[in-house]
Design a protein around this motif. Sequence first.
Motif, short mmCIF file in Angstrom:
data_model
loop_
_atom_site.label_atom_id
_atom_site.label_comp_id
_atom_site.label_asym_id
_atom_site.label_seq_id
_atom_site.Cartn_x
_atom_site.Cartn_y
_atom_site.Cartn_z
N HIS A 97 0.84 -1.20 0.00
CA HIS A 97 0.00 0.00 0.00
C HIS A 97 0.87 1.25 0.00
O HIS A 97 2.09 1.17 0.19
CB HIS A 97 -0.90 0.00 1.25
CG HIS A 97 -0.12 -0.23 2.51
ND1 HIS A 97 -0.03 -1.47 3.11
CD2 HIS A 97 0.65 0.60 3.26
CE1 HIS A 97 0.74 -1.39 4.18
NE2 HIS A 97 1.18 -0.15 4.29
N TYR A 124 -11.13 -10.62 8.12
CA TYR A 124 -9.99 -11.52 7.96
C TYR A 124 -10.40 -12.95 7.60
O TYR A 124 -9.55 -13.76 7.24
CB TYR A 124 -9.10 -11.49 9.21
CG TYR A 124 -8.16 -10.32 9.20
CD1 TYR A 124 -8.52 -9.10 9.77
CD2 TYR A 124 -6.91 -10.41 8.59
CE1 TYR A 124 -7.67 -8.01 9.72
CE2 TYR A 124 -6.05 -9.32 8.55
CZ TYR A 124 -6.43 -8.13 9.11
OH TYR A 124 -5.58 -7.05 9.05
N ALA A 200 -3.12 -16.90 11.74
CA ALA A 200 -4.12 -16.82 12.81
C ALA A 200 -5.15 -17.92 12.62
O ALA A 200 -5.54 -18.22 11.49
CB ALA A 200 -4.78 -15.45 12.81
N GLU A 203 -8.21 -18.24 9.87
CA GLU A 203 -8.08 -17.35 8.72
C GLU A 203 -7.68 -18.13 7.46
O GLU A 203 -6.89 -19.08 7.53
CB GLU A 203 -7.03 -16.26 8.99
CG GLU A 203 -7.49 -15.23 9.99
CD GLU A 203 -6.55 -14.03 10.06
OE1 GLU A 203 -5.73 -13.86 9.14
OE2 GLU A 203 -6.63 -13.29 11.05
N HIS A 263 0.40 -3.51 19.79
CA HIS A 263 -0.96 -3.94 19.49
C HIS A 263 -1.43 -5.09 20.38
O HIS A 263 -2.62 -5.29 20.55
CB HIS A 263 -1.05 -4.45 18.04
CG HIS A 263 -1.05 -3.37 16.99
ND1 HIS A 263 -2.15 -2.62 16.70
CD2 HIS A 263 -0.08 -2.94 16.15
CE1 HIS A 263 -1.88 -1.77 15.71
NE2 HIS A 263 -0.61 -1.95 15.37
#
Length: 445
Positions: A97, A124, A200, A203, A263
């Motif tokens: 990005h 996700y 994860a 996912e 986080h």
Amino acid sequence: YASSVTAAPRTAFVHLFEWKWEDIAQECETFLGPKGFAAVQVSPPTKSHNAGAWWSRYQPVSYSFEGRSGSRGQFQDMVQRCKNVGVDIYVDAVINHMAAYDRNFPEVPYGPNDFNSCTSDIDYGNRWQVQNCDLVGLNDLKTGSEYVRQKIADYMNDAISMGVAGFRIDAAKHIPAGDIAAIKGKLNGNPYIFQEVIGAPGEPVRPTEYTYIGDVTEFEFARKLGPAFRDSNIAWLRDLGNQMELSSADAVTFVTNHDEERHNPGGPIWHGVQGDGYFLANVFALAYPYGYPKIMSGYYFNGDFDAGPPSSGVHTGNACGFDGGNWVCEHKWRGIANMVGFRNHTAGEWSITNWWQGGNDQIAFGRGGLGFVVINKRYGSSINQSFDTGMPDGQYCNIIEANFDESTGQCNAAADSSGQSVITVSGGQANFTVGGDQAAAIHVG
Ligand code: ARE
Ligand code: CA
């Protein structure tokens, strides 16, 4: 004491989070090279959205080398000086990005057609959304397009032309593996690549999809190791490698990283939570035969998520270390730095031998006669006993408590240490005295 630290393979690297290029160059020459570090992961080097927060570095606005860590000239000087002392530079490549807010980046140039059109939040559980929608509002590049791939490859080749040896692919989970492979196919030489894919549960996008391109981050390593050290429940870690999704040869491991400590502070262990446990977790990660370990080296931020780096650019002496200086310099903590040498010298025996455990919180293991480590996670209680180390007879420097000086062949006890500096192995046996919340380690070389 045979052989030398610098002659061994280099098997661990450090993330010098937000360090300036000039300071990294000096760190390579004075510390990382001599200690046997393989490489430095540097913060994203490109011009970025200009906010004071650390995370503004993850919002590129162009591919020119300029920003908070320094200029293009300083970057180039760093790469060469580190290379001269055997330390590679890995660039943190933000290629999924560009910055949020705008879809025009004239310096690349990118215009609105070079971005995917999904701007909704990412679910996700949905592969297409993970890879095509804007990650936290960051404008998602159309990495399926030939033009975008070429612009990204040009940027990476520019870095390679300056001597950069490897890349961390930021947010790789958000880029289809085939797109990364196509970009890699345009790169000059054969740079080392590791991809940030957070595996994860539940996912659809899996870390294993990316291993044919390069290495991949194994977040589960940190997410299992951290709680084990917090809870003083470490004996089961013998089996840790078998519980990972990635095979050892594909995995980059860490005790924490710059995101996890911000986080996910309740997950992996980090210095801001529990000093000794964090230290011992690093000792374990460097001794344990799984993956390519990265040591996080950051700064104090007192729970302030956004806090950018300390304004003082000093990473030496009293400004760095255990003493509450702004820069934590985890990579300089004696036991962590010296365990890099342990890993380098034990690389030839990729197995655990001579395993011992005392309860759930005390462990010791060897690495096929090349090294032996004792970790005592029982606060206030010493280990005091003889171990079968499997090591050749001789005298070894306990690298947690002392520094081995290659030039003089001396094992120098650290001024702040009261533990054993020399360990004698006789008939494979050695007596260790290891205090509560401490460790000891010896290795050949
Ligand atoms: C910032 C602000 C946002 C704002 C945005 C745009 O914090 O509030 O919306 O700017 O204005 C870093 C910071 C972000 C920051 C971003 C851009 O961490 O907070 O946003 O820079 O400045 C997912 C991704 C993973 C990513 C993590 C953070 O999959 O790739 O989120 N990690 C990398 C870097 C980060 C960086 C970026 C990517 C972006 O390491 O430092 O962001 O370049 C589950 C999922 C994971 C998911 C995780 C967290 O566990 O399985 O995949 O990770 O949740 O959402
Ligand atoms: Ca994407």
